[in-house]
Design a protein around this motif. Structure first.
Motif, PDB file in Angstrom:
ATOM      1  N   VAL A  43       0.854  -1.199   0.000  1.00  0.00           N
ATOM      2  CA  VAL A  43       0.000   0.000   0.000  1.00  0.00           C
ATOM      3  C   VAL A  43       0.884   1.241   0.000  1.00  0.00           C
ATOM      4  O   VAL A  43       0.667   2.186  -0.759  1.00  0.00           O
ATOM      5  CB  VAL A  43      -0.963  -0.006   1.215  1.00  0.00           C
ATOM      6  CG1 VAL A  43      -1.632   1.349   1.399  1.00  0.00           C
ATOM      7  CG2 VAL A  43      -2.006  -1.099   1.060  1.00  0.00           C
ATOM      8  N   GLY A  44       1.911   1.254   0.839  1.00  0.00           N
ATOM      9  CA  GLY A  44       2.833   2.386   0.906  1.00  0.00           C
ATOM     10  C   GLY A  44       3.610   2.577  -0.381  1.00  0.00           C
ATOM     11  O   GLY A  44       3.816   3.706  -0.836  1.00  0.00           O
ATOM     12  N   LEU A  45       4.042   1.479  -0.985  1.00  0.00           N
ATOM     13  CA  LEU A  45       4.764   1.570  -2.258  1.00  0.00           C
ATOM     14  C   LEU A  45       3.879   2.203  -3.320  1.00  0.00           C
ATOM     15  O   LEU A  45       4.296   3.119  -4.027  1.00  0.00           O
ATOM     16  CB  LEU A  45       5.237   0.182  -2.708  1.00  0.00           C
ATOM     17  CG  LEU A  45       5.989   0.143  -4.039  1.00  0.00           C
ATOM     18  CD1 LEU A  45       7.349   0.813  -3.912  1.00  0.00           C
ATOM     19  CD2 LEU A  45       6.155  -1.297  -4.519  1.00  0.00           C
ATOM     20  N   GLU A  46       2.649   1.724  -3.435  1.00  0.00           N
ATOM     21  CA  GLU A  46       1.730   2.262  -4.439  1.00  0.00           C
ATOM     22  C   GLU A  46       1.396   3.726  -4.174  1.00  0.00           C
ATOM     23  O   GLU A  46       1.128   4.483  -5.102  1.00  0.00           O
ATOM     24  CB  GLU A  46       0.450   1.431  -4.500  1.00  0.00           C
ATOM     25  CG  GLU A  46       0.652   0.079  -5.148  1.00  0.00           C
ATOM     26  CD  GLU A  46      -0.649  -0.670  -5.366  1.00  0.00           C
ATOM     27  OE1 GLU A  46      -1.732  -0.166  -4.991  1.00  0.00           O
ATOM     28  OE2 GLU A  46      -0.589  -1.779  -5.934  1.00  0.00           O
ATOM     29  N   ALA A  47       1.423   4.136  -2.916  1.00  0.00           N
ATOM     30  CA  ALA A  47       1.124   5.525  -2.558  1.00  0.00           C
ATOM     31  C   ALA A  47       2.335   6.438  -2.765  1.00  0.00           C
ATOM     32  O   ALA A  47       2.224   7.656  -2.620  1.00  0.00           O
ATOM     33  CB  ALA A  47       0.649   5.600  -1.111  1.00  0.00           C
ATOM     34  N   GLY A  48       3.496   5.855  -3.079  1.00  0.00           N
ATOM     35  CA  GLY A  48       4.701   6.657  -3.273  1.00  0.00           C
ATOM     36  C   GLY A  48       5.394   7.010  -1.974  1.00  0.00           C
ATOM     37  O   GLY A  48       6.230   7.902  -1.924  1.00  0.00           O
ATOM     38  N   ASP A  49       5.043   6.283  -0.902  1.00  0.00           N
ATOM     39  CA  ASP A  49       5.611   6.564   0.419  1.00  0.00           C
ATOM     40  C   ASP A  49       6.858   5.747   0.728  1.00  0.00           C
ATOM     41  O   ASP A  49       7.303   5.722   1.869  1.00  0.00           O
ATOM     42  CB  ASP A  49       4.562   6.277   1.509  1.00  0.00           C
ATOM     43  CG  ASP A  49       3.373   7.206   1.415  1.00  0.00           C
ATOM     44  OD1 ASP A  49       3.513   8.320   0.873  1.00  0.00           O
ATOM     45  OD2 ASP A  49       2.289   6.806   1.898  1.00  0.00           O
ATOM     46  N   LYS A  50       7.411   5.077  -0.240  1.00  0.00           N
ATOM     47  CA  LYS A  50       8.559   4.195   0.000  1.00  0.00           C
ATOM     48  C   LYS A  50       9.800   4.682  -0.753  1.00  0.00           C
ATOM     49  O   LYS A  50      10.446   3.930  -1.474  1.00  0.00           O
ATOM     50  CB  LYS A  50       8.222   2.759  -0.420  1.00  0.00           C
ATOM     51  CG  LYS A  50       7.101   2.122   0.372  1.00  0.00           C
ATOM     52  CD  LYS A  50       7.514   1.929   1.807  1.00  0.00           C
ATOM     53  CE  LYS A  50       6.416   1.272   2.613  1.00  0.00           C
ATOM     54  NZ  LYS A  50       6.735   1.250   4.023  1.00  0.00           N
ATOM     55  N   ALA A  51      10.152   5.936  -0.551  1.00  0.00           N
ATOM     56  CA  ALA A  51      11.302   6.513  -1.250  1.00  0.00           C
ATOM     57  C   ALA A  51      12.602   5.790  -0.909  1.00  0.00           C
ATOM     58  O   ALA A  51      13.538   5.782  -1.698  1.00  0.00           O
ATOM     59  CB  ALA A  51      11.422   8.000  -0.925  1.00  0.00           C
ATOM     60  N   SER A  52      12.662   5.150   0.263  1.00  0.00           N
ATOM     61  CA  SER A  52      13.876   4.423   0.633  1.00  0.00           C
ATOM     62  C   SER A  52      13.583   2.931   0.798  1.00  0.00           C
ATOM     63  O   SER A  52      14.167   2.261   1.638  1.00  0.00           O
ATOM     64  CB  SER A  52      14.469   4.995   1.927  1.00  0.00           C
ATOM     65  OG  SER A  52      13.533   4.864   2.990  1.00  0.00           O
ATOM     66  N   ALA A  53      12.687   2.410  -0.017  1.00  0.00           N
ATOM     67  CA  ALA A  53      12.324   0.995   0.047  1.00  0.00           C
ATOM     68  C   ALA A  53      13.522   0.113  -0.303  1.00  0.00           C
ATOM     69  O   ALA A  53      14.310   0.455  -1.186  1.00  0.00           O
ATOM     70  CB  ALA A  53      11.179   0.707  -0.922  1.00  0.00           C
ATOM     71  N   PRO A  54      13.645  -1.024   0.384  1.00  0.00           N
ATOM     72  CA  PRO A  54      14.717  -1.958   0.036  1.00  0.00           C
ATOM     73  C   PRO A  54      14.571  -2.432  -1.417  1.00  0.00           C
ATOM     74  O   PRO A  54      13.478  -2.817  -1.845  1.00  0.00           O
ATOM     75  CB  PRO A  54      14.515  -3.118   1.010  1.00  0.00           C
ATOM     76  CG  PRO A  54      13.768  -2.522   2.159  1.00  0.00           C
ATOM     77  CD  PRO A  54      12.879  -1.476   1.546  1.00  0.00           C
TER      78      PRO A  54
END
Length: 100
Positions: free
Chosen positions: A42-53
């Motif tokens: 959900v966070g990835l799709e919302a663009g909230d994962k700028a530092s995602a692994p």
């Protein structure tokens, strides 16, 4: 279809959401296929994962059958060095797929 150029987390999230919906997958189904949590997706799709692994992002892209190509950008006055062709995300991830 043109190859999208992603320069921000929000654009990546939009691409993932569009691909998921086009394939008729729910967030729960995609999260399970990619071995990530639904809330993380959900966070990835919302663009909230700028530092995602990177490994988690690659698993999601692989589950959606999307390939990644990394490209350099030209900076004023500095030519880009010649670089070898990199393997696709699918090629890399296929090395780590579960074996029966």
């Amino acid at each position: 279809m043109a190859t999208p150029r992603i320069h921000a987390a929000a654009a990546l999230g939009d691409l993932v959401r569009e691909a998921r919906l086009a394939q008729g997958l729910s967030q729960t189904e995609l999260a399970a296929d990619a071995a990530v949590g639904r809330q993380w997706l959900v966070g990835l799709e919302a663009g909230d994962k700028a530092s995602a692994p990177l490994d988690m992002v690659l698993r999601v892209l692989h589950a959606l059958a999307l390939d990644v190509t990394l490209a350099g950008s030209h900076r004023e006055g500095r030519p880009l060095p010649e670089r070898p062709t990199l393997p696709s995300a699918s090629d890399i991830l296929s090395r780590y797929e579960k074996r029966p």
